[in-house]
Structure formats: structure tokens, C-alpha cells
Motif scaffolding. Structure first.
Motif, short mmCIF file in Angstrom:
data_model
loop_
_atom_site.label_atom_id
_atom_site.label_comp_id
_atom_site.label_asym_id
_atom_site.label_seq_id
_atom_site.Cartn_x
_atom_site.Cartn_y
_atom_site.Cartn_z
N GLY A 1 -50.18 -29.25 -42.98
CA GLY A 1 -51.07 -30.32 -42.63
C GLY A 1 -51.13 -31.36 -43.82
O GLY A 1 -52.18 -32.39 -43.60
N GLN A 2 -50.13 -31.54 -44.64
CA GLN A 2 -50.05 -32.65 -45.55
C GLN A 2 -48.74 -33.48 -45.28
O GLN A 2 -47.78 -33.02 -44.89
N LEU A 3 -48.87 -34.84 -45.62
CA LEU A 3 -47.71 -35.73 -45.47
C LEU A 3 -46.97 -35.72 -46.90
O LEU A 3 -47.47 -35.90 -47.78
N HIS A 4 -45.52 -35.24 -46.62
CA HIS A 4 -44.76 -35.35 -47.60
C HIS A 4 -43.80 -36.53 -47.94
O HIS A 4 -43.41 -36.83 -48.86
N ALA A 5 -43.25 -36.90 -46.57
CA ALA A 5 -42.24 -37.77 -46.67
C ALA A 5 -41.94 -38.49 -45.45
O ALA A 5 -42.23 -38.18 -44.41
N VAL A 6 -41.07 -39.80 -45.59
CA VAL A 6 -40.61 -40.24 -44.48
C VAL A 6 -39.02 -40.29 -44.50
O VAL A 6 -38.30 -40.46 -45.76
N LEU A 7 -38.37 -39.47 -43.72
CA LEU A 7 -36.69 -39.27 -43.76
C LEU A 7 -36.13 -40.14 -43.04
O LEU A 7 -36.25 -40.73 -41.71
N GLN A 8 -34.79 -40.45 -43.43
CA GLN A 8 -33.83 -41.43 -42.86
C GLN A 8 -32.48 -40.57 -42.67
O GLN A 8 -32.57 -39.43 -43.56
N PRO A 9 -31.61 -40.99 -41.88
CA PRO A 9 -30.38 -40.21 -41.51
C PRO A 9 -29.58 -40.48 -42.96
O PRO A 9 -29.82 -41.47 -43.76
N GLY A 10 -28.90 -39.42 -43.31
CA GLY A 10 -28.05 -39.19 -44.68
C GLY A 10 -27.00 -40.31 -44.47
O GLY A 10 -26.54 -40.31 -43.42
N PRO A 11 -26.14 -40.41 -45.62
CA PRO A 11 -25.02 -41.03 -45.42
C PRO A 11 -23.75 -40.34 -44.78
O PRO A 11 -23.77 -39.16 -44.65
N ASN A 12 -23.13 -41.11 -43.85
CA ASN A 12 -22.01 -40.71 -43.21
C ASN A 12 -22.30 -39.44 -42.31
O ASN A 12 -21.57 -38.43 -42.01
N GLY A 13 -23.59 -39.51 -41.65
CA GLY A 13 -24.19 -38.76 -40.73
C GLY A 13 -24.35 -37.03 -41.42
O GLY A 13 -24.64 -36.22 -40.89
N GLY A 14 -24.71 -37.18 -42.70
CA GLY A 14 -25.09 -36.03 -43.41
C GLY A 14 -26.61 -35.75 -43.31
O GLY A 14 -27.30 -36.20 -42.56
N GLN A 15 -27.04 -34.62 -44.10
CA GLN A 15 -28.39 -34.35 -44.01
C GLN A 15 -29.50 -35.53 -44.26
O GLN A 15 -29.01 -36.39 -44.94
N PRO A 16 -30.70 -35.65 -43.61
CA PRO A 16 -31.58 -36.43 -43.74
C PRO A 16 -32.00 -36.61 -45.16
O PRO A 16 -32.07 -35.43 -45.86
N VAL A 17 -32.30 -38.13 -45.67
CA VAL A 17 -32.74 -38.09 -47.08
C VAL A 17 -34.05 -38.52 -47.06
O VAL A 17 -34.31 -39.28 -46.00
N ALA A 18 -34.84 -38.52 -47.97
CA ALA A 18 -36.04 -39.36 -48.14
C ALA A 18 -36.11 -40.69 -48.36
O ALA A 18 -35.51 -41.13 -49.26
N TRP A 19 -36.65 -41.33 -47.40
CA TRP A 19 -36.73 -42.77 -47.66
C TRP A 19 -38.05 -43.21 -48.39
O TRP A 19 -37.83 -44.11 -49.14
N TRP A 20 -38.87 -42.54 -48.10
CA TRP A 20 -40.36 -42.55 -48.90
C TRP A 20 -40.67 -40.91 -49.10
O TRP A 20 -40.80 -40.35 -48.19
N GLN A 21 -41.04 -40.69 -50.30
CA GLN A 21 -41.50 -39.33 -50.74
C GLN A 21 -42.69 -39.40 -51.56
O GLN A 21 -42.70 -40.00 -52.49
N ALA A 22 -44.07 -38.81 -51.04
CA ALA A 22 -45.31 -38.60 -51.95
C ALA A 22 -44.94 -38.29 -53.24
O ALA A 22 -44.39 -37.23 -53.30
#
Length: 265
Positions: free
Chosen positions: A182-203
Motif C-alpha cells: 500500500g505504499q509507493l516505492h518507485a517509478v520503473l523504466q525499461p532496463g538497457p538493452n531490454g534488460g530488467q526494469p530499473v528505477a527512474w525515480w525511487q523514494a
């Protein structure tokens, strides 16, 4: 003693099977730790614990989080951000966990991404929304001049310019909003070269959201994200005032948006 660790396939691929097996066996994993997300104590012998691998340009740091806060994952960060994470994990600085991908890497040190949650009424229905506004202009990586490239950088990522809020913006696939317990942790974006998502913003610390916002997010399974340059929205004390500020920013051509799928509950 074996630990109650979650080691994702992405983390295992980075650290290798041998190291992953040693962690699971308890050889290299701490019993107690400070959660890299909520910064409160955890115990990998007593509760499910996620391994989170932060990878910089030259080094990497393995951290631990309550499984209820974050899933086991690989997070790409800059070397400078990684050094800050090491200081935070070792207790040399207060808080921690503010990692971001592009375009936040272009933010000067004094700039911070302000994130506000609220409900936005579109076509007679309430939608959960996040409004992102930096505290200072953001320039394109590699440039030294003045200006603000925050919106162009987001448009290049797939966000759409808005002139009015009359419809739900298109879904931006590969991006997501991480909501846990129930808490906001992060906004994730695609990882480089199609890899795992990475945090664009993280609290720095998980952000509380209202029951109404959480219910709307669970209903729609997606969140609207609006972004505007510094000075466009401001900190609005009520949702009706926030909506008025969004309408003004859109009319001035200072607003972009996308619909992001919800990750977590």
C-alpha cells in the motif's frame, strides 16, 4: 543457517550461481540488516528477504530488503549514486535509496524530483495519478548550457504532450509504478538493452497514499503519470487545486503524460 532469501534470476545471473548458493546457505548473507527500501531493521533468518543488486559504471553493491517492500531485482545506477548508496547502507548518511535512471541522471545535484499523488477525474471516473515536477531545470546529459530539457527527454522516452486533460493518456509499455504494501516505492523504466526494469525515480522512504488512491490503483491496475518543468505545478494542498494546476500547465504546453501499469498491490 540457511536464510529466507529471494534471489531473482537477474541477480543470480549477475553474481553467479556459486555466490547465489552461498547466500542462500547463509555463508555470505547477514542475519540482520537495514532494509534498503524502508530503512527499518530486517532479519533474513526470520522473514522473507529480497536481494537487491545495485550496479554502477564500475562497481556493484548487494543490498537487502524486506520481501514485502521490494522484489529481488537488479537496479542500474550511476557510479555517483552507487557511492551514495554505500554511504547510506553503511550509516554514513541519513536516508537512502534515491536512485534514478534517465532522464534524472541529467539533474544537477541540487535538483530533486518532487512526486505528488492524487486522484484525477477524467470522463466521469477517478484515476490514480502521480505528478512529477523537478525543483530545478534539468539539462540534457553532456551539455553545459542553460535551459530545461525535462519534457523533451520524457517525450523521447514515450510520454505524450498534453494540451488538455480530456482522456486517459496512452499506456507506456515497459514503464510501471511499484506499489508495495500500500505504499509507493518507485517509478520503473525499461532496463538497457531490454534488460530488467530499473528505477527512474525511487523514494528515499516509501510514500504513503490515501485509501482512495490505492483503491483506484487496484481497480484500474494502472497509474497516470504527469510531468511538468519546475515552477509549473507547485505543491498544491488539495486535489481540486492540483487539477487546476495541471489544466493550466497543459494549456501552456508544459505538461506530458502517460499511463503506467501498476506493479505490486
Amino acid at each position: 543457517m540457511p536464510r529466507m532469501l529471494d534471489v531473482s534470476d537477474a541477480v543470480r545471473a549477475e553474481i553467479g550461481d556459486e555466490e547465489a548458493d552461498r547466500l542462500l546457505a547463509g555463508e555470505n548473507a547477514p542475519g540482520s540488516y537495514d532494509c534498503t527500501s524502508c530503512r527499518t531493521p530486517g532479519d533474513s533468518e526470520q522473514e522473507r528477504t529480497s536481494t537487491v543488486l545495485f550496479i554502477g559504471d564500475e562497481t556493484a553493491v548487494l543490498a537487502f530488503a524486506h520481501a514485502s517492500c521490494l522484489p529481488s531485482q537488479v537496479v542500474q545506477v550511476t557510479e555517483e549514486q552507487l557511492r551514495g548508496a554505500v554511504r547510506s547502507i553503511s550509516g554514513d548518511s541519513v536516508g537512502g535509496g534515491a536512485f534514478a535512471g534517465e532522464p534524472q541522471r541529467a539533474v544537477p545535484e541540487q535538483a530533486v524530483l518532487g512526486v505528488t499523488s492524487g486522484l484525477v477525474l477524467i470522463t466521469g471516473e477517478l484515476h490514480p495519478a502521480l505528478v512529477v515536477e523537478p525543483t530545478a531545470p534539468i539539462v540534457r546529459p553532456g551539455t553545459t548550457g542553460v535551459g530545461d530539457d525535462f519534457l523533451p527527454l520524457l517525450i523521447e522516452q514515450g510520454f505524450m504532450p498534453l494540451v488538455e486533460l480530456t482522456a486517459v493518456p496512452p499506456v507506456l509499455h515497459g514503464w510501471s509504478v511499484l506499489l508495495a504494501v500500500g505504499q509507493l516505492h518507485a517509478v520503473l523504466q525499461p532496463g538497457p538493452n531490454g534488460g530488467q526494469p530499473v528505477a527512474w525515480w525511487q523514494a528515499h522512504q516509501p510514500l504513503q497514499v490515501t485509501d482512495g488512491w490505492r483503491a483506484a490503483a487496484n481497480k484500474h491496475q494502472q497509474v497516470l503519470m504527469f510531468a511538468a518543468p519546475v515552477g509549473s505545478i507547485g505543491r498544491q494542498p488539495r486535489e481540486d487545486l492540483l487539477r487546476d494546476a495541471l489544466d493550466r500547465a497543459a494549456a501552456l504546453g508544459r505538461l506530458v503524460a502517460a499511463t503506467l501499469p501498476l506493479a505490486g498491490t
